[in-house]
Design a protein around this motif. Structure first.
Motif, PDB file in Angstrom:
ATOM      1  N   GLY A  77       0.816  -1.191   0.000  1.00  0.00           N
ATOM      2  CA  GLY A  77       0.000   0.000   0.000  1.00  0.00           C
ATOM      3  C   GLY A  77       0.856   1.251   0.000  1.00  0.00           C
ATOM      4  N   LYS A  78       0.308   2.332  -0.495  1.00  0.00           N
ATOM      5  CA  LYS A  78       1.077   3.567  -0.630  1.00  0.00           C
ATOM      6  C   LYS A  78       1.528   4.114   0.722  1.00  0.00           C
ATOM      7  CE  LYS A  78       1.082   7.804  -3.391  1.00  0.00           C
ATOM      8  NZ  LYS A  78       0.293   8.633  -4.341  1.00  0.00           N
ATOM      9  N   SER A  79       0.697   3.955   1.754  1.00  0.00           N
ATOM     10  CA  SER A  79       1.086   4.449   3.073  1.00  0.00           C
ATOM     11  C   SER A  79       2.261   3.663   3.638  1.00  0.00           C
ATOM     12  CB  SER A  79      -0.099   4.381   4.039  1.00  0.00           C
ATOM     13  OG  SER A  79      -0.560   3.046   4.187  1.00  0.00           O
ATOM     14  N   ALA A  80       2.268   2.336   3.395  1.00  0.00           N
ATOM     15  CA  ALA A  80       3.387   1.513   3.853  1.00  0.00           C
ATOM     16  C   ALA A  80       4.659   1.897   3.107  1.00  0.00           C
ATOM     17  CB  ALA A  80       3.080   0.034   3.647  1.00  0.00           C
ATOM     18  N   VAL A  81       4.536   2.111   1.795  1.00  0.00           N
ATOM     19  CA  VAL A  81       5.691   2.525   1.000  1.00  0.00           C
ATOM     20  C   VAL A  81       6.220   3.873   1.482  1.00  0.00           C
ATOM     21  CG1 VAL A  81       6.438   3.250  -1.305  1.00  0.00           C
ATOM     22  CG2 VAL A  81       5.043   1.193  -1.031  1.00  0.00           C
ATOM     23  N   GLN A  82       5.323   4.777   1.838  1.00  0.00           N
ATOM     24  CA  GLN A  82       5.738   6.096   2.314  1.00  0.00           C
ATOM     25  C   GLN A  82       6.563   5.972   3.597  1.00  0.00           C
ATOM     26  OE1 GLN A  82       2.518   8.812   3.289  1.00  0.00           O
ATOM     27  NE2 GLN A  82       3.737  10.542   2.546  1.00  0.00           N
ATOM     28  N   ARG A  83       6.136   5.103   4.508  1.00  0.00           N
ATOM     29  CA  ARG A  83       6.888   4.907   5.751  1.00  0.00           C
ATOM     30  C   ARG A  83       8.243   4.266   5.487  1.00  0.00           C
ATOM     31  NH1 ARG A  83       1.737   3.206   7.375  1.00  0.00           N
ATOM     32  NH2 ARG A  83       2.364   1.013   7.277  1.00  0.00           N
ATOM     33  N   LEU A  84       8.266   3.288   4.603  1.00  0.00           N
ATOM     34  CA  LEU A  84       9.512   2.584   4.327  1.00  0.00           C
ATOM     35  C   LEU A  84      10.512   3.479   3.593  1.00  0.00           C
ATOM     36  CD1 LEU A  84       7.965  -0.850   3.318  1.00  0.00           C
ATOM     37  CD2 LEU A  84       9.348  -0.394   5.348  1.00  0.00           C
ATOM     38  N   THR A  85      10.044   4.247   2.624  1.00  0.00           N
ATOM     39  CA  THR A  85      10.957   5.154   1.920  1.00  0.00           C
ATOM     40  C   THR A  85      11.468   6.248   2.855  1.00  0.00           C
ATOM     41  OG1 THR A  85       9.046   6.375   1.079  1.00  0.00           O
ATOM     42  CG2 THR A  85      10.054   4.762  -0.399  1.00  0.00           C
ATOM     43  N   HIS A  86      10.615   6.705   3.750  1.00  0.00           N
ATOM     44  CA  HIS A  86      11.064   7.708   4.726  1.00  0.00           C
ATOM     45  C   HIS A  86      12.167   7.135   5.605  1.00  0.00           C
ATOM     46  CE1 HIS A  86      10.940  11.000   7.605  1.00  0.00           C
ATOM     47  NE2 HIS A  86      10.901  10.077   8.571  1.00  0.00           N
ATOM     48  N   THR A  87      11.992   5.887   6.041  1.00  0.00           N
ATOM     49  CA  THR A  87      13.008   5.247   6.887  1.00  0.00           C
ATOM     50  C   THR A  87      14.318   5.083   6.119  1.00  0.00           C
ATOM     51  OG1 THR A  87      11.296   4.045   8.092  1.00  0.00           O
ATOM     52  CG2 THR A  87      13.546   3.200   8.250  1.00  0.00           C
ATOM     53  N   LEU A  88      14.239   4.605   4.882  1.00  0.00           N
ATOM     54  CA  LEU A  88      15.439   4.405   4.077  1.00  0.00           C
ATOM     55  C   LEU A  88      16.126   5.734   3.752  1.00  0.00           C
ATOM     56  CD1 LEU A  88      14.085   1.609   1.732  1.00  0.00           C
ATOM     57  CD2 LEU A  88      16.027   1.388   3.293  1.00  0.00           C
ATOM     58  N   THR A  89      15.343   6.781   3.609  1.00  0.00           N
ATOM     59  CA  THR A  89      15.927   8.111   3.396  1.00  0.00           C
ATOM     60  C   THR A  89      16.615   8.595   4.668  1.00  0.00           C
ATOM     61  OG1 THR A  89      14.225   8.648   1.759  1.00  0.00           O
ATOM     62  CG2 THR A  89      15.428  10.496   2.710  1.00  0.00           C
ATOM     63  N   SER A  90      15.994   8.340   5.809  1.00  0.00           N
ATOM     64  CA  SER A  90      16.553   8.784   7.091  1.00  0.00           C
ATOM     65  C   SER A  90      17.883   8.116   7.400  1.00  0.00           C
ATOM     66  CB  SER A  90      15.553   8.508   8.222  1.00  0.00           C
ATOM     67  OG  SER A  90      14.355   9.221   8.019  1.00  0.00           O
ATOM     68  N   VAL A  91      18.019   6.834   7.010  1.00  0.00           N
ATOM     69  CA  VAL A  91      19.269   6.123   7.298  1.00  0.00           C
ATOM     70  C   VAL A  91      20.291   6.255   6.168  1.00  0.00           C
ATOM     71  CG1 VAL A  91      18.159   4.489   8.846  1.00  0.00           C
ATOM     72  CG2 VAL A  91      18.370   3.919   6.420  1.00  0.00           C
ATOM     73  N   GLY A  92      19.924   6.980   5.099  1.00  0.00           N
ATOM     74  CA  GLY A  92      20.917   7.350   4.104  1.00  0.00           C
ATOM     75  C   GLY A  92      21.022   6.500   2.866  1.00  0.00           C
ATOM     76  N   TYR A  93      20.083   5.544   2.645  1.00  0.00           N
ATOM     77  CA  TYR A  93      20.178   4.690   1.469  1.00  0.00           C
ATOM     78  C   TYR A  93      19.342   5.198   0.289  1.00  0.00           C
ATOM     79  CZ  TYR A  93      22.886   1.296   4.039  1.00  0.00           C
ATOM     80  OH  TYR A  93      23.880   0.697   4.752  1.00  0.00           O
ATOM     81  N   LEU A  94      18.393   6.079   0.573  1.00  0.00           N
ATOM     82  CA  LEU A  94      17.609   6.722  -0.482  1.00  0.00           C
ATOM     83  C   LEU A  94      17.699   8.234  -0.314  1.00  0.00           C
ATOM     84  CD1 LEU A  94      14.250   4.685  -0.656  1.00  0.00           C
ATOM     85  CD2 LEU A  94      16.302   4.396  -2.055  1.00  0.00           C
ATOM     86  N   GLU A  95      17.536   8.934  -1.441  1.00  0.00           N
ATOM     87  CA  GLU A  95      17.390  10.378  -1.359  1.00  0.00           C
ATOM     88  C   GLU A  95      16.170  10.790  -2.182  1.00  0.00           C
ATOM     89  OE1 GLU A  95      21.054  12.063  -2.686  1.00  0.00           O
ATOM     90  OE2 GLU A  95      20.483  12.034  -4.790  1.00  0.00           O
ATOM     91  N   LYS A  96      15.499  11.830  -1.679  1.00  0.00           N
ATOM     92  CA  LYS A  96      14.250  12.280  -2.285  1.00  0.00           C
ATOM     93  C   LYS A  96      14.456  13.646  -2.930  1.00  0.00           C
ATOM     94  CE  LYS A  96       9.447  13.287  -0.963  1.00  0.00           C
ATOM     95  NZ  LYS A  96       8.529  13.344   0.194  1.00  0.00           N
TER      96      LYS A  96
END
Length: 267
Positions: free
Chosen positions: A50-69
């Motif tokens: 679901g989009k809400s789950a993806v939003q939480r997961l991408t936020h976490t991955l961005t916070s720990v430095g593996y993704l950038e938005k």
């Protein structure tokens, strides 16, 4: 109770499988597989979350430095930190550490691109690449995948597998044509794999990319099981398939022989 498989067929060990880690990795893989920055809707479609789950997961991955938005487009891409994981694999993988010098020697002898790859699922994936000439960026990078059923490296690896394992690999995915010259007939692929077993190498004619000829030889462990393949790819503008078989095949076979572990004597 038997272990429960995930959507990808991976078994969940009793009490050990952490579903949140699996979901996080699937999001990371979805972003990594895309060749351009990707949005939440596309990630959700790729993962089935679901989009809400993806939003939480991408936020976490961005916070720990593996993704950038990108603040303007709100799309995600991998960061340079992902290279830490790749580097950890490269410096600890025995095949790369034992084979790289032999790849360099082979490339210097033949004056052409020489690569090394492994079977990962139903794909042949490059783990070392030594480009000899100017080539496009995507073709020069490690991590590039090709379907094993049509890649010379995949077929070379399959040539050392038992018939039933080869058939299982071919049945595990659709056999689609990547070019007008891709062989997709299951019976014909089995014949090509058998020919590779007899000759010690497999050559392909523009089956993955138009204008590319490739030849590969399997690397084996001490039990004769395949652990990878040495591959060389050249342009049809400079080479013929006959010349590849005559001149390049011996080079990749010799490199693969030197990298392979000596067979244990049968008792």
């Amino acid at each position: 109770m038997a272990a429960e498989p995930t959507a990808d067929g991976v078994e969940r060990g009793e009490g050990l499988f952490v579903a949140s880690v699996e979901r996080t990795m699937r999001v990371l893989e979805a972003v990594a597989a895309n060749q351009a920055p990707i949005g939440l809707t596309e990630i959700a479609a790729a993962t089935g979350f679901g989009k809400s789950a993806v939003q939480r997961l991408t936020h976490t991955l961005t916070s720990v430095g593996y993704l950038e938005k990108d603040p303007a487009t709100r799309r995600y891409r991998m960061t340079v930190r992902a290279l830490d994981l790749a580097h950890g694999f490269l410096v600890t993988d025995p095949l790369i550490n034992e084979g790289l010098l032999h790849l360099i020697d082979a490339s210097e002898r033949c004056g052409e691109t020489v690569n090394m790859g492994k079977l990962e699922g139903t794909d042949f994936i490059y783990v070392a690449r030594l480009p000899a000439h100017r080539m496009n960026v995507a073709a020069a990078l490690i991590g590039r995948r090709q379907p094993a059923y049509c890649a010379s490296g995949g077929r070379a690896i399959m040539s050392l597998l038992p018939r039933q394992e080869v058939e299982a690999l071919l049945d595990a995915r659709p056999l689609r044509a990547l070019t007008p010259l891709t062989t997709t007939d299951r019976g014909r692929i089995l014949e090509i794999v058998e020919q590779a077993r007899l000759e010690g190498f497999c050559a392909t004619n523009q089956e993955v990319l138009l204008g590319e000829l490739a030849v590969s030889a399997p690397i084996s462990d001490q039990f004769g099981r395949p652990v990878g393949a040495v591959q060389s790819s050249v342009s049809t503008a400079s080479w013929t398939l006959e010349a590849v078989r005559e001149k390049l095949a011996p080079q990749v076979m010799e490199a693969a022989r030197l990298i392979s572990r000596p067979r244990l004597a049968k008792r």
